[in-house]
Write an enzyme that holds these catalytic residues in place. Sequence first.
Site, PDB file in Angstrom:
ATOM      1  N   ARG A 240       0.855  -1.187   0.000  1.00  0.00           N
ATOM      2  CA  ARG A 240       0.000   0.000   0.000  1.00  0.00           C
ATOM      3  C   ARG A 240       0.893   1.239   0.000  1.00  0.00           C
ATOM      4  O   ARG A 240       1.939   1.266   0.659  1.00  0.00           O
ATOM      5  CB  ARG A 240      -0.898   0.035   1.241  1.00  0.00           C
ATOM      6  CG  ARG A 240      -2.102  -0.906   1.189  1.00  0.00           C
ATOM      7  CD  ARG A 240      -3.134  -0.477   0.144  1.00  0.00           C
ATOM      8  NE  ARG A 240      -4.325  -1.295   0.174  1.00  0.00           N
ATOM      9  CZ  ARG A 240      -4.554  -2.363  -0.609  1.00  0.00           C
ATOM     10  NH1 ARG A 240      -3.651  -2.740  -1.493  1.00  0.00           N
ATOM     11  NH2 ARG A 240      -5.693  -3.032  -0.509  1.00  0.00           N
ATOM     12  N   GLU A 269      -4.302   7.100  -4.727  1.00  0.00           N
ATOM     13  CA  GLU A 269      -4.491   6.589  -6.102  1.00  0.00           C
ATOM     14  C   GLU A 269      -5.819   7.085  -6.654  1.00  0.00           C
ATOM     15  O   GLU A 269      -6.794   7.150  -5.913  1.00  0.00           O
ATOM     16  CB  GLU A 269      -4.509   5.055  -6.070  1.00  0.00           C
ATOM     17  CG  GLU A 269      -3.190   4.464  -5.638  1.00  0.00           C
ATOM     18  CD  GLU A 269      -3.280   2.945  -5.438  1.00  0.00           C
ATOM     19  OE1 GLU A 269      -4.333   2.343  -5.755  1.00  0.00           O
ATOM     20  OE2 GLU A 269      -2.300   2.368  -4.951  1.00  0.00           O
ATOM     21  N   HIS A 287      -1.550  -0.244  -9.761  1.00  0.00           N
ATOM     22  CA  HIS A 287      -2.189  -1.127  -8.780  1.00  0.00           C
ATOM     23  C   HIS A 287      -2.785  -2.371  -9.455  1.00  0.00           C
ATOM     24  O   HIS A 287      -3.999  -2.596  -9.397  1.00  0.00           O
ATOM     25  CB  HIS A 287      -3.266  -0.379  -7.984  1.00  0.00           C
ATOM     26  CG  HIS A 287      -3.605  -1.049  -6.680  1.00  0.00           C
ATOM     27  ND1 HIS A 287      -3.880  -0.362  -5.529  1.00  0.00           N
ATOM     28  CD2 HIS A 287      -3.703  -2.360  -6.334  1.00  0.00           C
ATOM     29  CE1 HIS A 287      -4.150  -1.209  -4.542  1.00  0.00           C
ATOM     30  NE2 HIS A 287      -4.049  -2.451  -5.022  1.00  0.00           N
TER      31      HIS A 287
HETATM   32  C1  DGY Z   1      -5.856  -6.229  -2.435  1.00  0.00           C
HETATM   33  O1  DGY Z   1      -6.467  -7.297  -2.530  1.00  0.00           O
HETATM   34  O2  DGY Z   1      -5.665  -5.681  -1.356  1.00  0.00           O
HETATM   35  C2  DGY Z   1      -5.371  -5.609  -3.697  1.00  0.00           C
HETATM   36  O3  DGY Z   1      -4.597  -4.492  -3.425  1.00  0.00           O
HETATM   37  C3  DGY Z   1      -6.534  -5.240  -4.604  1.00  0.00           C
HETATM   38  O4  DGY Z   1      -7.477  -4.574  -3.888  1.00  0.00           O
END
Ligand code: DGY
Length: 321
Positions: A240, A269, A287
């Site tokens: 993240r 984002e 992402h």
């Molecule tokens: C997750 O599963 O956390 C990925 O980042 C997609 O949302």
Amino acid sequence: MSEKPVVLVTRKLPEAVEARLARDYQAVLNAEDRLYTTEELLALADGADGILPCHTEHLSAEAIARLPDRVRVVANMSVGVDHVDLGAAKSRGIVVTNTPDVLSDATAEIAMLLLLGAARRASEGERLVRAREWRDWSPAFMVGTQVTGKRLGIVGMGRVGRVTARRGRGFDMTIHYHNRRPLPAEQEDGAVYHETLEDLLPQCDFLSLHCPATPDSRNLLNAERIALLPDGAIVVNTARGAIVDDEALIAALGSGKLAAAGLDVFNNEPDIHPGYRDLANTFLLPHIGSATRETRDAMGFRACDNLDAFFAGHEPGDRVA
Ligand code: DGY
């Protein structure tokens, strides 16, 4: 027979997942895949028994406080749950689940793509070829950092971290890691445990972030910690954006302290810090860590499994609140 529960599905999901949801629930689907505002989401949640959101839906404490009482479960199609205020859900007795395991391989693939792409200057090379600016070859041309045999540091040796470690071993990398606790030896597979981040960082030619975004991990990679990395190290983030202090990372990439960064996740984002775009030594993806057909199906089905368990009166396998 009692009515099927109403489930609000916030994004367009794979066909097979939507078919299962439509078979087993009164599913409110989002055929156009519109990104709902919080107000739209709350309005659509009126009459729903459960919600199946993705990480794009921010269920803050305020939003959760305004959910209708009828909503009893939030079955996320994501492993990360930083978009949901778990404390607020818990205090309202709303069950929250996620989708662990099923995206580990796909995300580790992207971690390796970022690691290789950042090290071998893939973005620069690709741009050069596409822009018809590739004129010559010389021994000094596009020289990057070799990956094979280097030290890979992993922050967060959960499922994705462990798969990334395995992939790194395929490149003869030595694995170092920091985790709340050391792994059992069979899972550690020779990786070197560091009790603190400060111990780990000086050992990392490459650093790959795999810990969840929590209040404790916000800005975990800050200027002080970047200074502990060896000069010329490379940073990879598939976890993240919140884990990274953008200003600090951009400064270190600009000064040459770090050779490069490969990033798939960002603060705010998709309106990411513009500094990342201006640097030649960043390899940037939007992402897509879990974005494979196989993994999207598996994530959707896992969210369905959690809904099924909840509505059958059982404890869902992936309950996080
Ligand atoms: C997750 O599963 O956390 C990925 O980042 C997609 O949302």
